[in-house]
Scaffold this motif. Structure first.
Motif, PDB file in Angstrom:
ATOM      1  N   TYR A 141      -5.423   2.595   0.390  1.00  0.00           N
ATOM      2  CA  TYR A 141      -4.399   2.780   1.414  1.00  0.00           C
ATOM      3  C   TYR A 141      -4.314   1.623   2.397  1.00  0.00           C
ATOM      4  N   SER A 142      -5.394   0.855   2.556  1.00  0.00           N
ATOM      5  CA  SER A 142      -5.361  -0.304   3.453  1.00  0.00           C
ATOM      6  C   SER A 142      -6.526  -1.228   3.118  1.00  0.00           C
TER       7      SER A 142
ATOM      8  N   ASP B  65      -9.226   6.957   9.657  1.00  0.00           N
ATOM      9  CA  ASP B  65      -8.133   6.948   8.684  1.00  0.00           C
ATOM     10  C   ASP B  65      -8.686   6.657   7.291  1.00  0.00           C
TER      11      ASP B  65
ATOM     12  N   VAL C 193      -7.292   4.877  -5.383  1.00  0.00           N
ATOM     13  CA  VAL C 193      -6.099   4.765  -4.546  1.00  0.00           C
ATOM     14  C   VAL C 193      -6.525   4.055  -3.265  1.00  0.00           C
TER      15      VAL C 193
ATOM     16  N   LYS D 160      -9.639   4.439   1.231  1.00  0.00           N
ATOM     17  CA  LYS D 160      -9.665   4.450  -0.230  1.00  0.00           C
ATOM     18  C   LYS D 160     -10.110   5.824  -0.718  1.00  0.00           C
TER      19      LYS D 160
ATOM     20  N   TYR E 228       0.840  -1.201   0.000  1.00  0.00           N
ATOM     21  CA  TYR E 228       0.000   0.000   0.000  1.00  0.00           C
ATOM     22  C   TYR E 228       0.866   1.239   0.000  1.00  0.00           C
ATOM     23  N   PRO E 229       0.431   2.339  -0.573  1.00  0.00           N
ATOM     24  CA  PRO E 229      -0.823   2.498  -1.303  1.00  0.00           C
ATOM     25  C   PRO E 229      -0.769   1.807  -2.662  1.00  0.00           C
TER      26      PRO E 229
END
Length: 57
Positions: free
Chosen positions: A17-18, A40, A15, A43, A3-4
């Motif tokens: 991220y997790s 957090d 995108v 996406k 990630y990303p």
């Protein structure tokens, strides 16, 4: 998975991220932001149009 992670589709760019589950989402000027329970970003989805551009350096 690393990630990303960026996935380019014909009409949008995603995108990631997790891999945390999505808890909430909001939209800011056509860009979709997805958040987990902690707040957090998980996406982001960016539409490909005249208003949104990505620049690669």
């Amino acid at each position: 998975m690393t990630y990303p992670r960026v996935i380019e589709e014909e009409d949008r760019i995603i995108v990631i991220y997790s891999n945390e589950p999505i808890h909430s989402q909001e939209e800011d000027e056509g860009i979709l932001l997805f958040y987990d329970r902690k707040g957090d970003i998980v996406k982001i989805i960016i539409p490909k149009d005249d208003e949104h551009h990505l620049i690669f350096l």
